[in-house]
Design an enzyme around this catalytic site. Structure first.
Site, PDB file in Angstrom:
ATOM      1  N   CYS A  12       0.804  -1.225   0.000  1.00 32.94           N
ATOM      2  CA  CYS A  12       0.000   0.000   0.000  1.00 32.94           C
ATOM      3  C   CYS A  12       0.840   1.280   0.000  1.00 32.94           C
ATOM      4  O   CYS A  12       1.574   1.549   0.954  1.00 32.94           O
ATOM      5  CB  CYS A  12      -0.927   0.009   1.213  1.00 32.94           C
ATOM      6  SG  CYS A  12      -1.899   1.529   1.362  1.00 32.94           S
ATOM      7  N   LYS A  39      -9.534 -10.611   3.878  1.00 32.02           N
ATOM      8  CA  LYS A  39      -9.449  -9.754   5.050  1.00 32.02           C
ATOM      9  C   LYS A  39      -9.907 -10.492   6.308  1.00 32.02           C
ATOM     10  O   LYS A  39     -10.986 -11.090   6.315  1.00 32.02           O
ATOM     11  CB  LYS A  39     -10.316  -8.512   4.855  1.00 32.02           C
ATOM     12  CG  LYS A  39      -9.920  -7.670   3.663  1.00 32.02           C
ATOM     13  CD  LYS A  39     -10.969  -6.614   3.351  1.00 32.02           C
ATOM     14  CE  LYS A  39     -10.661  -5.915   2.035  1.00 32.02           C
ATOM     15  NZ  LYS A  39     -11.744  -5.033   1.601  1.00 32.02           N
ATOM     16  N   VAL A  52      -7.026  -0.045   3.675  1.00 30.90           N
ATOM     17  CA  VAL A  52      -5.841   0.281   4.452  1.00 30.90           C
ATOM     18  C   VAL A  52      -5.333   1.643   3.991  1.00 30.90           C
ATOM     19  O   VAL A  52      -5.616   2.073   2.874  1.00 30.90           O
ATOM     20  CB  VAL A  52      -4.742  -0.796   4.274  1.00 30.90           C
ATOM     21  CG1 VAL A  52      -5.170  -2.101   4.908  1.00 30.90           C
ATOM     22  CG2 VAL A  52      -4.388  -1.017   2.801  1.00 30.90           C
ATOM     23  N   GLU A  64      -8.442   6.011   6.971  1.00 31.84           N
ATOM     24  CA  GLU A  64      -8.237   7.059   5.960  1.00 31.84           C
ATOM     25  C   GLU A  64      -6.887   7.757   6.184  1.00 31.84           C
ATOM     26  O   GLU A  64      -6.632   8.323   7.240  1.00 31.84           O
ATOM     27  CB  GLU A  64      -9.371   8.071   5.912  1.00 31.84           C
ATOM     28  CG  GLU A  64     -10.656   7.521   5.323  1.00 31.84           C
ATOM     29  CD  GLU A  64     -10.487   7.089   3.871  1.00 31.84           C
ATOM     30  OE1 GLU A  64     -10.021   7.887   3.054  1.00 31.84           O
ATOM     31  OE2 GLU A  64     -10.819   5.943   3.562  1.00 31.84           O
TER      32      GLU A  64
END
Length: 231
Positions: A12, A39, A52, A64
């Site tokens: 990410c 998940k 994520v 966020e």
């Protein structure tokens, strides 16, 4: 002592922003990696959007990216702030950090383009984004606002990390004719907090993720791997 846990998948780019910020402030956070394709139930309970990163602070969970970074800035007042002090400068930096978030979406569209025609269109769009950034980097550098590293730099650093992986395949000319942006990329890559924001094998993990995506870049990656094996 702050009890932080930063939860994400291993690739990410948004999570890297918070990881860089924590490192710049000299704060430690446990890193927990999950599989977004499977998940765990406990994660779904923490993240209403199922996305994520999530920052767990004791028993509380914050989701966020922008909210996480704002919380860290507001809660950790005894460490060097990473937004400018002047309201107008701060607003400008926040706006360009949001621009960086949009560029991450553009990068995704680039490497997931299914065919060569769309790939080229996405490449040109992405190059135009970097040209916009070039216009903001006319100062002395090495960072967005000169000598001081800030959250806007933490927002752009993960983008250039992906470009490092793309460079293993071929030169896609995304920064062609953009010397300030090219230098900015190098300055960010050399920052210890940026280097430490991901696992050492990040590039290899990304290329494995790319394999089987059915995209034009996935086919380029497969061809490059075949060439290296034959060599």
């Amino acid at each position: 002592m702050h009890n932080f846990e930063l939860i994400s998948n291993i690739l990410c780019p948004y999570t890297q922003r918070a990881a860089i910020q924590l490192a710049e402030k000299g704060l430690e956070a446990r890193r927990t990696y999950i599989d977004l394709a499977d998940k765990p139930d406990w994660f779904i309970q923490l993240s209403p959007l199922g996305k994520v990163p999530v920052l767990r602070v004791g028993d509380a969970a914050i989701f966020e990216t922008a909210v996480i970074c704002e919380y860290i800035e507001e809660a950790i007042v005894d460490r060097t702030p990473m937004w400018p002090a002047h309201p107008l400068d701060r607003a400008r930096h926040r706006a360009w950090a949001e621009f960086a978030s949009t560029v991450i979406g553009d990068v995704f569209g680039f490497y997931m383009a299914p065919d060569e025609v769309l790939f080229e269109r996405k490449r040109l769009d992405l190059a135009e984004r970097f040209a916009r950034l070039e216009s903001q980097l006319a100062g002395a550098g090495p960072y967005f606002a000169g000598e001081r590293f800030g959250l806007v730099d933490a927002a752009f650093a993960p983008i250039f990390r992906l470009l490092e992986t793309f460079d293993q395949l071929e030169d896609f000319r995304l920064l062609q004719g953009l010397p300030a942006t090219a230098n900015y990329r190098l300055s960010l890559a050399a920052r210890p907090s940026v280097r430490a924001a991901v696992v050492p094998e990040y590039g290899q993990v990304f290329l494995r993720y790319l394999a089987g995506r059915g995209s034009h870049m996935a086919r380029l990656a497969a061809a490059a791997e075949m060439t290296s094996v034959e060599a």
